[in-house]
Design a protein around this motif. Sequence first.
Motif, PDB file in Angstrom:
ATOM      1  N   ALA A 488       0.787  -1.267   0.064  1.00  0.00           N
ATOM      2  CA  ALA A 488      -0.070   0.095  -0.126  1.00  0.00           C
ATOM      3  C   ALA A 488       0.934   1.282  -0.062  1.00  0.00           C
ATOM      4  O   ALA A 488       0.305   2.286  -0.351  1.00  0.00           O
ATOM      5  CB  ALA A 488      -0.933  -0.106   1.284  1.00  0.00           C
ATOM      6  N   SER A 489       2.193   1.107   0.273  1.00  0.00           N
ATOM      7  CA  SER A 489       3.048   2.464   0.389  1.00  0.00           C
ATOM      8  C   SER A 489       3.662   2.626  -0.903  1.00  0.00           C
ATOM      9  O   SER A 489       4.261   3.586  -0.894  1.00  0.00           O
ATOM     10  CB  SER A 489       3.836   2.360   1.572  1.00  0.00           C
ATOM     11  OG  SER A 489       4.577   1.324   1.616  1.00  0.00           O
ATOM     12  N   LYS A 490       3.665   1.579  -1.972  1.00  0.00           N
ATOM     13  CA  LYS A 490       4.334   1.676  -3.241  1.00  0.00           C
ATOM     14  C   LYS A 490       3.571   2.752  -3.969  1.00  0.00           C
ATOM     15  O   LYS A 490       2.473   2.687  -4.083  1.00  0.00           O
ATOM     16  CB  LYS A 490       4.424   0.591  -3.847  1.00  0.00           C
ATOM     17  CG  LYS A 490       5.348   0.367  -4.788  1.00  0.00           C
ATOM     18  CD  LYS A 490       5.600  -0.993  -5.437  1.00  0.00           C
ATOM     19  CE  LYS A 490       6.300  -1.169  -6.610  1.00  0.00           C
ATOM     20  NZ  LYS A 490       6.212  -2.217  -7.151  1.00  0.00           N
ATOM     21  N   LEU A 491       4.351   3.698  -4.581  1.00  0.00           N
ATOM     22  CA  LEU A 491       3.775   4.461  -5.606  1.00  0.00           C
ATOM     23  C   LEU A 491       3.699   3.924  -6.971  1.00  0.00           C
ATOM     24  O   LEU A 491       4.558   3.326  -7.244  1.00  0.00           O
ATOM     25  CB  LEU A 491       4.645   5.863  -5.517  1.00  0.00           C
ATOM     26  CG  LEU A 491       4.830   6.703  -4.273  1.00  0.00           C
ATOM     27  CD1 LEU A 491       5.885   7.739  -4.587  1.00  0.00           C
ATOM     28  CD2 LEU A 491       3.686   7.240  -3.725  1.00  0.00           C
ATOM     29  N   GLU A 492       2.542   4.099  -7.602  1.00  0.00           N
ATOM     30  CA  GLU A 492       2.274   3.216  -8.803  1.00  0.00           C
ATOM     31  C   GLU A 492       1.533   4.261  -9.665  1.00  0.00           C
ATOM     32  O   GLU A 492       0.749   4.964  -9.472  1.00  0.00           O
ATOM     33  CB  GLU A 492       1.752   1.745  -8.500  1.00  0.00           C
ATOM     34  CG  GLU A 492       2.622   0.916  -8.064  1.00  0.00           C
ATOM     35  CD  GLU A 492       1.894  -0.426  -7.724  1.00  0.00           C
ATOM     36  OE1 GLU A 492       2.185  -1.449  -8.721  1.00  0.00           O
ATOM     37  OE2 GLU A 492       0.781  -0.370  -7.190  1.00  0.00           O
ATOM     38  N   ARG A 493       1.774   3.926 -10.982  1.00  0.00           N
ATOM     39  CA  ARG A 493       0.836   4.701 -12.093  1.00  0.00           C
ATOM     40  C   ARG A 493      -0.698   4.514 -11.907  1.00  0.00           C
ATOM     41  O   ARG A 493      -1.349   5.328 -12.126  1.00  0.00           O
ATOM     42  CB  ARG A 493       1.133   3.974 -13.603  1.00  0.00           C
ATOM     43  CG  ARG A 493       2.075   4.461 -14.087  1.00  0.00           C
ATOM     44  CD  ARG A 493       2.165   3.925 -15.644  1.00  0.00           C
ATOM     45  NE  ARG A 493       1.406   4.834 -16.617  1.00  0.00           N
ATOM     46  CZ  ARG A 493       1.857   6.299 -16.608  1.00  0.00           C
ATOM     47  NH1 ARG A 493       2.990   6.446 -16.237  1.00  0.00           N
ATOM     48  NH2 ARG A 493       1.369   6.789 -17.539  1.00  0.00           N
ATOM     49  N   ASN A 494      -0.928   3.422 -11.198  1.00  0.00           N
ATOM     50  CA  ASN A 494      -2.542   3.176 -10.912  1.00  0.00           C
ATOM     51  C   ASN A 494      -2.919   3.709  -9.533  1.00  0.00           C
ATOM     52  O   ASN A 494      -4.064   3.253  -9.216  1.00  0.00           O
ATOM     53  CB  ASN A 494      -3.023   1.734 -11.157  1.00  0.00           C
ATOM     54  CG  ASN A 494      -2.586   0.711 -10.383  1.00  0.00           C
ATOM     55  OD1 ASN A 494      -1.532   1.155  -9.487  1.00  0.00           O
ATOM     56  ND2 ASN A 494      -2.995  -0.407 -10.441  1.00  0.00           N
ATOM     57  N   PHE A 495      -1.977   4.098  -8.693  1.00  0.00           N
ATOM     58  CA  PHE A 495      -2.564   4.517  -7.425  1.00  0.00           C
ATOM     59  C   PHE A 495      -1.928   5.985  -7.036  1.00  0.00           C
ATOM     60  O   PHE A 495      -0.809   6.281  -6.924  1.00  0.00           O
ATOM     61  CB  PHE A 495      -1.716   3.642  -6.297  1.00  0.00           C
ATOM     62  CG  PHE A 495      -1.885   3.460  -5.070  1.00  0.00           C
ATOM     63  CD1 PHE A 495      -3.124   3.281  -4.514  1.00  0.00           C
ATOM     64  CD2 PHE A 495      -0.888   3.894  -4.051  1.00  0.00           C
ATOM     65  CE1 PHE A 495      -3.542   3.476  -3.285  1.00  0.00           C
ATOM     66  CE2 PHE A 495      -1.287   3.924  -2.849  1.00  0.00           C
ATOM     67  CZ  PHE A 495      -2.297   3.636  -2.431  1.00  0.00           C
TER      68      PHE A 495
END
Length: 566
Positions: A488-495
Amino acid sequence: MLEQMFLQGKIHAKDRMMAKDMHVRLKEFADNGELEQDEVPKVSTIQRWISQYHKTFLDQATRTALQSNLGEDISEGRLILAVVFFKLSRRTKLNEPPLVYYRFPIIGHTWSFVTDCEKLMLESREKYGETFSLYVLGQVMTVVGKETTHEVLKKDQDFNFNEGFRTLVPFHSVFSHLTSLDKNHKIIRDYVVGKLKYLTSRLQKNIIKAIDLYIGECVEPKVIRDPPKTLSDIIAIPIANIIVGEDCCNYEDILETFKTLTHSVMKIFFVPPILSFIHPWLHKQFVTIPLRFGWNPISNHRKLIISRIKPIIEKRLYDKKRLGDAWIAPLDALQCYLDDPETTPDLDPNNVNYNYIADAIGHFIVAAMATTSDSATQNKQQYWQELYQEAQNINNQYDGNELTSNDIARMVKLDNFVKESLRLSIGVVGLPHKCISKSYYTFANEYQVPSDRIVILNFSDTNNDEELQGPNPTEFNAYRHLERNSPASKLERNFLTFGGGKHACPGRFLAVDGIKVFLHKVILKYDIRTETKGTENIETKKVYFGPLPGPIKGGIVFENRKEIAN
Ligand code: HEM
């Protein structure tokens, strides 16, 4: 032909055509032999032509309006109209994104933005593509969709969130002593991220303490009628502990400041923005009048924070001088300011910049409190049993002792649940960034925006996209992130919940761990259900307040589990 179609739309709104419609009409002409097939331009080319032609059209309309007004008596209404026209026509000779059609001058898209932002975004996106502009509260804003969002987040030389936010909400006038936001970011990044492992024990002790205080023993079912408020009361305790430290966080008045400061700040910005319709600058001047005359909604909070931290700071500085290297520095954000020679020169208690520290703490509270408590309030009952089993397995292994960082990392299903809650906790649009390029910025899609333009991210475009989110993207599915193995703490394109790029939320690791520990403890201790029988879930996301998610409604019932988790 394009010109004719465009002008027809200007004469009768019902004849108005979008780029896509014009393209279809031109193809029909080509099929009938009135035009060569290869003479039919692409939709994107037509779109650019419309933007350009629209500008020329407005220029001419403005000139005509001004000339005729100067020749005659100028009525006030006509003059305002001419000024608005002039403002719009000044939209440089750039290849700007299309301005979405609106019926009423001055009001522009403001009404739909406030009353049904979701529909406005969906329709505009469908007709104009992923990048378009709206006229809201007296200013043109550009909205970018899933293709361009990360360009804005990553290009921190060209787009700045703090600048964008302060254009809409002048926080800097409230936290006037906080001269460097970058420093605050660095402190949270170095202190929270670097030391999270050591903070875990305190985090859970304080969460357990807060749960006991605000939910307590529920031998009989207990209804919490205002979950967001209870959550905010609970979250205040661990966050205060980590920011102002063990010595200070137990004062009732300090905790009250953690719970209420954000609301105090927001109050002054609830003034209806009527003046923005003339110019946003006028509204900003109006709402900040009390601040300029010395009234500040956080004055009392600032005074209180200083009165509580001052004796603690004096003692720390005294001990440090006395004990030298033998002194063990406490682990909290407050100490980070004391380690900074600019804020605490020569370790002299009389030279400490207390106002700066108090405003920095206030800013942390705003950044951390509402965001964390709003995100932890999802109640999706169908997941409880599975999450309970995972919690029990982990609990059996640590045997009721303290959770370690590894234990928290093993809460995989819970992490996915939290991530999905966070994904859906953001509004329709958000994170306004100001374009700070020298004169204009050219996006990868070739559209251009002038400097100072507010560029706002269309969250729903990313959140509702099947390619990015998997099937049924608008529905809550806790395990959509499982396959991707993305915490949940990972930054991603879809989040997009924590932003992205260099300025992405530095407190996200603390926030996610805090929410997980809270839910883990609650799931182990209580049977949880909604107050109204038959409603499995508390619906939170489909109600919006403008572009923001609306408050959670409905009570939650807590009852001690009959089986005791060991
Ligand atoms: C679920 C909880 C949270 C959410 C959803 C959240 C979200 C965000 C977002 C979207 C941003 C802007 C990012 C960008 O510009 O790209 C941000 C910035 C920030 N957040 Fe959080 N946040 C949360 C919790 C926290 C906590 C617990 C802290 C501190 C302990 C914190 C401290 C900050 C700070 C200092 C910034 C400013 C960063 C900068 O301007 O460079 N946040 N947060």
